[in-house]
Design a protein around this motif. Structure first.
Motif, PDB file in Angstrom:
ATOM      1  N   GLU A  92       0.832  -1.208   0.000  1.00  9.40           N
ATOM      2  CA  GLU A  92       0.000   0.000   0.000  1.00  9.40           C
ATOM      3  C   GLU A  92       0.869   1.262   0.000  1.00  9.40           C
ATOM      4  N   ASP A  93       1.942   1.223   0.806  1.00  5.88           N
ATOM      5  CA  ASP A  93       2.851   2.376   0.834  1.00  5.88           C
ATOM      6  C   ASP A  93       3.526   2.568  -0.523  1.00  5.88           C
ATOM      7  N   LEU A  94       3.895   1.469  -1.148  1.00  6.00           N
ATOM      8  CA  LEU A  94       4.515   1.551  -2.462  1.00  6.00           C
ATOM      9  C   LEU A  94       3.537   2.116  -3.486  1.00  6.00           C
ATOM     10  N   ASP A  95       2.279   1.656  -3.425  1.00  6.18           N
ATOM     11  CA  ASP A  95       1.262   2.190  -4.333  1.00  6.18           C
ATOM     12  C   ASP A  95       1.034   3.673  -4.087  1.00  6.18           C
ATOM     13  N   ASP A  96       0.996   4.079  -2.809  1.00 10.61           N
ATOM     14  CA  ASP A  96       0.817   5.501  -2.495  1.00 10.61           C
ATOM     15  C   ASP A  96       1.982   6.336  -3.019  1.00 10.61           C
ATOM     16  N   ALA A  97       3.192   5.810  -2.864  1.00  4.00           N
ATOM     17  CA  ALA A  97       4.366   6.538  -3.351  1.00  4.00           C
ATOM     18  C   ALA A  97       4.327   6.661  -4.871  1.00  4.00           C
ATOM     19  N   LEU A  98       3.943   5.600  -5.548  1.00  5.93           N
ATOM     20  CA  LEU A  98       3.853   5.640  -7.002  1.00  5.93           C
ATOM     21  C   LEU A  98       2.739   6.570  -7.459  1.00  5.93           C
ATOM     22  N   ASP A  99       1.601   6.552  -6.752  1.00  9.06           N
ATOM     23  CA  ASP A  99       0.512   7.476  -7.084  1.00  9.06           C
ATOM     24  C   ASP A  99       0.949   8.927  -6.902  1.00  9.06           C
ATOM     25  N   TYR A 100       1.692   9.199  -5.836  1.00  6.96           N
ATOM     26  CA  TYR A 100       2.190  10.555  -5.605  1.00  6.96           C
ATOM     27  C   TYR A 100       3.098  10.988  -6.756  1.00  6.96           C
TER      28      TYR A 100
END
Length: 134
Positions: free
Chosen positions: A106-114
């Motif tokens: 989830e953190d990786l997805d959030d970082a990629l979305d950012y």
């Protein structure tokens, strides 16, 4: 612009400085009298070279200066070593295995979305992130 206008308004075109009458008529003679006209024509006397006086530094003062230089060098080396090891420990904490495990999907997805939302990425950068991340 205002300053230039003030200067132009005060300029009357008349030179406020005046020289006395006949000042430059006798200027050369007065100058030569002050300089000593005859002294300029003759060759100047050769000055004898005097040997410079060498003053040796007290050995105790010399030792103090070397000691002070050694202390400064030691402080610089100690500070540099401390900063280098402190930085190395911080980098190891970030780069170590614990950092990779601590980041969830989830953190990786959030970082990629950012990154996708706020950064301008082209396809090659996205491919690089995907291949290097896993």
């Amino acid at each position: 612009m205002i300053e230039e206008d003030l200067i132009r308004n005060h300029d009357t075109g008349v030179n406020p400085f005046k020289t006395p009458d006949g000042y430059f008529d006798s200027f050369t003679t007065r100058l030569m009298e002050r300089m000593g006209h005859e002294g300029l024509i003759e060759q100047p006397a050769v000055q004898q070279k005097t040997e410079a006086i060498v003053v040796k530094m007290n050995p105790f003062r010399r030792a103090i200066r070397y000691a002070a230089a050694a202390v400064v060098a030691g402080v610089c080396i100690a500070a540099g070593t401390y900063l280098y090891t402190h930085q190395s420990n911080a980098e190891q904490a970030l780069i170590g295995e614990g950092f990779e495990i601590a980041m969830s999907d989830e953190d990786l997805d959030d970082a990629l979305d950012y990154e996708m939302d706020y950064e301008i990425l082209n396809n090659s950068q996205i491919a690089y992130y995907l291949t290097e991340a896993y």
